[in-house]
Design a protein around this motif. Structure first.
Motif, PDB file in Angstrom:
ATOM      1  N   LEU B 125      -6.564 -16.007  94.571  1.00 22.23           N
ATOM      2  CA  LEU B 125      -7.984 -16.298  94.519  1.00 22.23           C
ATOM      3  C   LEU B 125      -8.999 -16.209  95.429  1.00 22.23           C
ATOM      4  O   LEU B 125     -10.177 -15.730  95.633  1.00 22.23           O
ATOM      5  N   THR B 126      -8.045 -17.121  96.070  1.00 17.32           N
ATOM      6  CA  THR B 126      -8.858 -17.695  98.028  1.00 17.32           C
ATOM      7  C   THR B 126      -9.354 -16.518  98.276  1.00 17.32           C
ATOM      8  O   THR B 126      -9.804 -15.822  99.197  1.00 17.32           O
ATOM      9  N   LEU B 127      -7.786 -15.000  98.920  1.00 16.32           N
ATOM     10  CA  LEU B 127      -8.140 -14.287  99.256  1.00 16.32           C
ATOM     11  C   LEU B 127      -8.700 -13.462  99.215  1.00 16.32           C
ATOM     12  O   LEU B 127      -9.538 -12.092  99.871  1.00 16.32           O
ATOM     13  N   PHE B 129     -11.984 -13.920  97.981  1.00 19.66           N
ATOM     14  CA  PHE B 129     -13.141 -13.493  98.420  1.00 19.66           C
ATOM     15  C   PHE B 129     -13.419 -13.212  99.861  1.00 19.66           C
ATOM     16  O   PHE B 129     -14.255 -13.761 100.604  1.00 19.66           O
ATOM     17  N   ASP B 130     -12.535 -13.184 100.730  1.00 19.02           N
ATOM     18  CA  ASP B 130     -12.347 -12.999 101.728  1.00 19.02           C
ATOM     19  C   ASP B 130     -12.702 -11.058 101.559  1.00 19.02           C
ATOM     20  O   ASP B 130     -13.738 -10.920 102.765  1.00 19.02           O
ATOM     21  N   GLY B 133     -15.675  -9.270 101.394  1.00 17.03           N
ATOM     22  CA  GLY B 133     -16.927  -8.911 102.934  1.00 17.03           C
ATOM     23  C   GLY B 133     -16.416  -8.187 102.910  1.00 17.03           C
ATOM     24  O   GLY B 133     -17.245  -8.212 104.587  1.00 17.03           O
ATOM     25  N   ASP B 134     -15.431  -7.882 103.167  1.00 12.64           N
ATOM     26  CA  ASP B 134     -14.942  -6.985 104.704  1.00 12.64           C
ATOM     27  C   ASP B 134     -16.168  -5.928 104.874  1.00 12.64           C
ATOM     28  O   ASP B 134     -16.496  -5.020 104.152  1.00 12.64           O
ATOM     29  N   SER B 148     -20.092 -10.509  96.226  1.00 19.36           N
ATOM     30  CA  SER B 148     -19.067 -11.784  96.841  1.00 19.36           C
ATOM     31  C   SER B 148     -19.235 -12.496  95.345  1.00 19.36           C
ATOM     32  O   SER B 148     -18.645 -13.526  94.360  1.00 19.36           O
ATOM     33  N   ARG B 149     -20.693 -13.050  95.585  1.00 23.12           N
ATOM     34  CA  ARG B 149     -20.973 -13.880  94.249  1.00 23.12           C
ATOM     35  C   ARG B 149     -20.953 -13.581  92.598  1.00 23.12           C
ATOM     36  O   ARG B 149     -20.547 -14.116  92.282  1.00 23.12           O
ATOM     37  N   LEU B 151     -19.178 -11.803  91.983  1.00 24.09           N
ATOM     38  CA  LEU B 151     -17.013 -11.883  91.668  1.00 24.09           C
ATOM     39  C   LEU B 151     -17.223 -13.826  91.149  1.00 24.09           C
ATOM     40  O   LEU B 151     -16.230 -13.686  90.592  1.00 24.09           O
ATOM     41  N   SER B 152     -17.528 -13.645  91.445  1.00 22.90           N
ATOM     42  CA  SER B 152     -17.188 -15.636  91.244  1.00 22.90           C
ATOM     43  C   SER B 152     -18.055 -15.850  90.241  1.00 22.90           C
ATOM     44  O   SER B 152     -16.889 -16.549  89.669  1.00 22.90           O
TER      45      SER B 152
END
Lengths: 301, 301
Positions: B125-127, B129-130, B133-134, B148-149, B151-152
């Motif tokens: 899950l954490t990955l 959001f990195d 943003g690539d 990203s937002r 997706l959250s």
């Protein structure tokens, strides 16, 4: 800690809690978004049950070195606190550290149930990446994105989550001192480092200052963990609001166990002195950060 | 499905898997970042154990409508797949749906242990959001941050995690048809909707097209869930690679249960027809998306 400083820090913590309370407001709707009440209550239990708000306050005080004291920094701090609180909820689960108490209150899986605790942690982790992107955090979307990606890295397999994995494995193997230092730099150090680094970025600090404050965060992170280990050995559960002596009981090696309490206290003194040296360029503006560093080294709970 | 189409979709899925494999490469180091091997292996087990890659492929085919077919879209798709796979790992946990098999293989907590499964889900899950943003995802950091937002939001308390909470509660209460539709729109619909919406955003589609493809994603999401409910009632476990008939066994109401299989099939036909209508403006460029919609409605596993 002098009364004036203590009230300043407590006012800063309250600013963070106000943002968190609003993010998880039970009466707020965002458009047509449904927010299941049980999950929301579990998230509130996880996030609003007290705590020193050390990470957001470090971020806010670091940004303040560079003149930023507005609510946007508090919003970024709230995102970081969501990550910290999610990690506590998941770490407390029966399959992980199996803790019933946190800050003297039932942990989320005790107050609700395991499934709800897993989901509350997941939802807090997820929420953090919406909040860190909030327009108020920084006018430049590119900087907000960079902060979001760095938050992911500090929290993920190369940071906090990876450190927790190494820590769980420590119950089954002997760790050397360098291994324990790596583990701790990941498990607790990464978010404290991020707090200070992100604060400098939020304040549009020059690169050299971002590097300096990043190092400050690393020093603080190491000091925090050493102080925590000392407390685990020496403090009583009532003052801590949670079980103590757990590392020894679980057969986990700690730096205090390897180095002894006296050497640990000496290293803490050295770290406090390095932290102070790093803040010299900011003169009296750094008074609060210096006091925070001292508090971390000398705290009793 | 015609052979040519089937090989195209399988080639697209392979592109996603190549990115996922690289993200979780056991031999890759990023600077000095330590990646605990056990956690990495568990994440690989969760992500690289097969699967149709439906969400990333929907994203890629939607972006292709607007001319984007480069690897940046695949990277965005891989981020979405990380979220999907994390949700499977956590949903399979004993405290949640308690499943031992997934795609015919042991679930992560069976192949490893519960603590590792919780952490592997957290780290995936954490990955995400990195990865979202690539730089390759889109040249405009503002668009990457918006993706990203979103997706959250699609994944959190107002989306997938909230839907899973409602679903767990369904074992203890009777749900009306509108309540089940809301639950499913959150639990499975939100990510499918995101896949199509984000694909349009990645392709720099005009707002009206983003809205149109967002609706396409909603229709696909509903059809997917109805088809899934039908399969849960009618398919055999061997073809599915996991347990079937679980909803009924858990006492959970489903739309198929409330509407009957025949009405469900009719609604699926209506949804397929709406999906086709939505794609009319894109003429023959939408051929693959139309085939994907038909596949979702008619799939047998």
């Amino acid at each position: 800690m002098p009364f004036e400083l203590s009230s300043h820090l407590s006012a800063q913590a309250t600013r963070v809690e106000t943002v968190l309370d609003h993010l998880l407001d039970e009466n707020r709707t965002e458009g047509e978004i449904e927010r299941p009440q049980r999950l929301l209550k579990a998230m509130r239990h996880a996030v609003l049950g007290g705590g020193k708000r050390l990470r957001p306050v470090l971020m806010m005080e670091t940004a303040a070195l560079f003149g930023r004291t507005d609510d946007g920094v508090v919003v970024a701090g709230a995102a970081l606190e969501c990550i910290h609180c999610y990690s506590l909820v998941h770490d407390d689960l029966p399959a992980m550290d199996d803790d019933d108490l946190r800050r003297g209150q039932p942990t989320v899986h005790k107050a609700f149930d395991e499934a709800t605790a897993i989901l509350a942690g997941d939802a807090l982790l997820t929420l953090a990446f919406d909040v860190i992107g909030d327009e108020r955090v920084h006018r430049d979307a590119g900087k907000r994105l960079a902060l979001s990606r760095e938050l992911s890295r500090a929290s993920g397999i190369g940071g906090m989550a990876g450190g927790q994995m190494l820590d769980l494995e420590s119950e089954h193997r002997t760790r050397s001192e360098p291994e324990i230092r790596t583990l701790q730099a990941m498990k607790t150090g990464a978010l404290l480092r991020y707090a200070c680094r992100a604060g400098a970025v939020l304040g549009d600090a020059p690169d050299a200052d971002v590097d300096r404050l990043t190092r400050f965060g690393e020093v603080i992170g190491l000091a925090f963990q050493l102080a925590d280990d000392l407390l685990d050995v020496e403090a009583d559960p009532a003052a801590m609001g949670k079980a103590t002596g757990k590392d020894a009981a679980a057969g986990k090696a700690t730096l205090v166990g390897l180095m002894g309490a006296e050497n640990t206290r000496q290293e803490l003194d050295r770290l406090l002195s390095e932290a102070n040296d790093l803040l010299v360029p900011y003169a009296e503006r750094a008074g609060i950060l210096i006091a925070l560093a001292r508090f971390i080294v000398q705290r009793k709970n």
